[in-house]
Design a protein around this motif. Structure first.
Motif, PDB file in Angstrom:
ATOM      1  N   ASP A   1       0.831  -1.214   0.000  1.00 52.29           N
ATOM      2  CA  ASP A   1       0.000   0.000   0.000  1.00 52.29           C
ATOM      3  C   ASP A   1       0.866   1.266   0.000  1.00 52.29           C
ATOM      4  O   ASP A   1       1.429   1.639   1.023  1.00 52.29           O
ATOM      5  N   GLN A   2       0.950   1.894  -1.154  1.00 54.92           N
ATOM      6  CA  GLN A   2       1.769   3.097  -1.296  1.00 54.92           C
ATOM      7  C   GLN A   2       1.236   4.223  -0.409  1.00 54.92           C
ATOM      8  O   GLN A   2       1.980   4.971   0.221  1.00 54.92           O
ATOM      9  N   MET A   3      -0.089   4.309  -0.343  1.00 53.06           N
ATOM     10  CA  MET A   3      -0.752   5.326   0.468  1.00 53.06           C
ATOM     11  C   MET A   3      -0.343   5.192   1.937  1.00 53.06           C
ATOM     12  O   MET A   3      -0.082   6.192   2.614  1.00 53.06           O
ATOM     13  N   PHE A   4      -0.279   3.933   2.410  1.00 53.04           N
ATOM     14  CA  PHE A   4       0.104   3.699   3.798  1.00 53.04           C
ATOM     15  C   PHE A   4       1.526   4.204   4.041  1.00 53.04           C
ATOM     16  O   PHE A   4       1.798   4.858   5.045  1.00 53.04           O
TER      17      PHE A   4
ATOM     18  N   LEU B   1       2.489   7.055   6.656  1.00 58.85           N
ATOM     19  CA  LEU B   1       3.384   6.782   7.782  1.00 58.85           C
ATOM     20  C   LEU B   1       4.500   7.828   7.814  1.00 58.85           C
ATOM     21  O   LEU B   1       4.839   8.386   8.860  1.00 58.85           O
ATOM     22  N   TRP B   2       5.041   8.110   6.654  1.00 64.91           N
ATOM     23  CA  TRP B   2       6.110   9.101   6.538  1.00 64.91           C
ATOM     24  C   TRP B   2       5.619  10.482   6.990  1.00 64.91           C
ATOM     25  O   TRP B   2       6.268  11.155   7.787  1.00 64.91           O
TER      26      TRP B   2
ATOM     27  N   ASN C   1      -2.447  13.921  -0.912  1.00 66.61           N
ATOM     28  CA  ASN C   1      -2.028  13.069   0.206  1.00 66.61           C
ATOM     29  C   ASN C   1      -0.800  13.572   0.944  1.00 66.61           C
ATOM     30  O   ASN C   1      -0.248  12.851   1.767  1.00 66.61           O
ATOM     31  N   SER C   2      -0.352  14.796   0.674  1.00 68.42           N
ATOM     32  CA  SER C   2       0.877  15.244   1.316  1.00 68.42           C
ATOM     33  C   SER C   2       0.669  15.550   2.795  1.00 68.42           C
ATOM     34  O   SER C   2       1.632  15.762   3.522  1.00 68.42           O
TER      35      SER C   2
END
Lengths: 313, 293
Positions: free
Chosen positions: B62-65, B69-70, B240-241
């Motif tokens: 999951d790229q979004m995850f 997280l970052w 999503n930033s």
């Protein structure tokens, strides 16, 4: 030797102490008292300047909020910034109240705040008293369990709790927000009150016990009145939490007639054209009661937060 | 057990019983159930479907995850130390007990007591990309207006500013900690000729380490779960930033009704918070000094 010393001490000690006092004064105050005073003054001027700057940064956004709430529609972005609006549009407040169902939101917020307050105070004070004043097998383990609950993020229990309340058919009612308060409230309240009860002298309670009063009666008629300062602190923490809470109402209160004040602010943000004057008026309406409580009960307020800090020791 | 002791035990247990029931029903039970949900696909309409480790496999890809997280990590490690530094500095100044301390304290405390939704909407307005207060302030220094919440690079700093602005709670806790330091230590140090800096370095800061530690632990737990300002001010955007763990869990759980995956994310959040807290307690042995130890 020891007899000798006891007679000699007064005569030896006096000059020695005088000498030491002189030697260990901060150098500048011995050399020049004036210089020390100047240094002290400039230091306190500097402190004042820094504190003034920080107070300004703290206060300016809030003043901006109030000033925007009193501006004419369409002038909120006027530049240079008009800190004191001309004309002052008090009617923004009436308009903001009418634009959304503010009265309904306020009523719902008050209901939730009051019920959680009653439930939280009673159940946490009772548990706290039990932990503080009785011995029973497993007590320390249960208390540890209670403390560990303080560290548990709401995010973790949020989803399964939602499932539970959905099974009970409580979605879109106040029950998911209110009922848990009657079962212990917040672990931190139990912790805080237990510390307080532990610090109370037991004389009165012992006397009542001798007179044949039962445990719960002693709790209610003797311990609770003595715990008023701590209860006031818990009460303020609880009221503030539920007044401000956003996430739990967002999840459970789905139709507008059940919304709280905090949820209502979204209507201003989601409007087709955001009217910042009204949005800020609404924000001020939400903030004023909190600040009033703060200034009226500053002592308990500060105490509550300070004790929460002591809790970590 | 004597009858008297037995009665005491029964009373004691009865008094903690409401809390204990609440703990089982509203905390422990849901956590156990949530541990089961992690292995299911469940959209609330049909019963949960056992899918083994599928959610875990999805999480790994999951790229979004990863982005979330970052973002959450950056937000936490910048906002918490910054907030504590400001809070500590101001608490030290207020502790000098100069004239007007009470007024300063009350004013500086106010932002932290402003309802979070009011704070969020106020700063949403301040960060207006056209001519809000933030851009007006930049204008004073001749800096062109910025997009703030609509700028991929500035949205996290903007959210951090909002968090730091409300440093008052940490400050009050520091002040309480400062009041706990025995005056006699300062008097003794003064006799030895210690100046302000030496007293700060050798007495105040060491004795304040438990309070710093407490604020750090509480701050990290809180920051990692940040939800309301993000939900109201940015919705995770732009692109999503500013998506944070709390908002991601909410989205999956209550907007897309992926109860299984949302539960897994919640557990990940929980494990991260526990790990961070444990690490802090480990490190604490090296730098936290407890009076009376």
């Amino acid at each position: 030797m020891s007899a000798q010393r006891s007679t000699e001490i007064p005569t030896i000690r006096e000059p020695e102490r005088a000498e030491r006092d002189l030697r260990l004064q901060p150098a500048d105050s011995v050399v020049s008292p004036t210089w020390a005073r100047i240094r002290g003054t400039s230091r306190s001027v500097l402190t004042h300047l820094v504190l003034l700057a920080i107070a300004a940064v703290s206060l300016l956004p809030l003043i901006y909020m109030v000033s925007t709430s009193l501006k004419e529609r369409g002038t909120e972005f006027a530049y240079p910034i008009e800190w004191i609006p001309d004309p002052i549009v008090w009617s923004n407040y009436a308009t903001a109240i009418d634009t959304v169902e503010t009265v309904t939101f306020l009523t719902n917020t008050m209901i939730i705040t009051m019920m959680t307050l009653i439930g939280g105070l009673l159940s946490s004070a009772l548990a706290a008293y039990g932990f503080a004043r009785t011995r029973f097998p497993g007590r320390d383990f249960l208390f540890m369990l209670c403390l560990s609950g303080m560290m548990l993020p709401y995010m973790v229990t949020m989803i399964p709790q939602f499932v539970l309340f959905r099974e009970l058919g409580w979605i879109n009612t106040v029950w998911p927000l209110v009922v848990p308060a009657f079962f212990g409230g917040t672990p931190f309240y139990i912790f805080l009150l237990r510390q307080f009860f532990k610090g109370l002298p037991t004389d009165l309670e012992d006397a009542a016990k001798l007179d044949g009063a039962g445990f719960f009666r002693i709790w209610w008629t003797i311990a609770m009145p003595m715990a008023k300062p701590a209860l006031a602190t818990v009460a303020i923490l609880s009221i503030l939490f539920h007044w401000n809470d956003f996430l739990a109402p967002l999840i459970y209160l789905q139709t507008q007639d059940n919304w709280t004040l905090a949820l209502g602010i979204r209507l201003f943000r989601d409007a087709y054209q955001i009217n910042f004057n009204l949005m800020m008026a609404y924000a001020v309406i939400m903030t004023i009661p909190v600040f009033t409580v703060f200034f009226a009960f500053q002592k308990y307020f500060v105490q509550g937060i300070a004790i929460s800090g002591m809790g970590g020791r | 057990m004597s009858p008297l002791r037995r009665k005491e035990a029964i009373n004691g247990f009865l008094s903690v019983l409401p809390w204990f029931i609440g703990f089982l029903v509203f905390t422990a039970g849901p956590m156990v159930y949530s541990a089961y949900l992690v292995f299911t696909r469940w959209e609330l309409i049909t019963p949960p479907e056992w899918i083994g480790f599928d959610n875990f496999r999805f999480l790994a890809r999951d790229q979004m995850f990863r982005t979330t997280l970052w973002n959450t990590f950056i937000y936490t490690v910048v906002s918490v130390p910054l907030q504590l530094l400001v809070a500590l500095g101001v608490a030290l100044l207020l502790n000098l007990n100069i004239r007007g301390t009470n007024v300063y304290r009350a004013i500086i405390f106010l932002p932290s007591q402003t309802p979070i939704v009011a704070t969020a909407m106020l700063w949403f307005f301040i960060f207006s990309p056209t001519q809000g207060l933030a851009n007006a302030a930049l204008g004073v220094f001749g800096i062109p207006p910025q997009g703030w919440l609509w700028d991929v690079d500035l949205v996290k700093p903007a959210l951090i500013v909002v968090a730091v602005w409300a440093f008052g709670t940490a400050m009050i806790i520091f002040l309480a900690g400062l009041q706990d330091i025995p005056q006699s230590l300062y008097e003794a140090a003064e006799l030895d000729g210690a100046g302000i800096w030496s007293k700060l370095r050798n007495i105040t800061l060491p004795l304040l380490t438990p309070t710093i530690f407490f604020n750090l632990v509480i701050g990290l737990i809180g920051a990692f779960q940040v939800f309301t300002p993000v939900y109201l001010m940015t919705g995770g955007g732009p692109g999503n930033s500013s998506m944070m763990m709390g908002l991601l869990i909410y989205r999956h759980g209550f907007e897309e009704f992926n109860m299984g995956y949302a539960s897994l994310l919640a557990w990940v959040l929980f494990l991260i918070v526990i790990t961070l807290t444990t690490i802090q307690f480990r490190l604490a042995r090296r730098w936290v000094y407890y009076q009376g130890d």
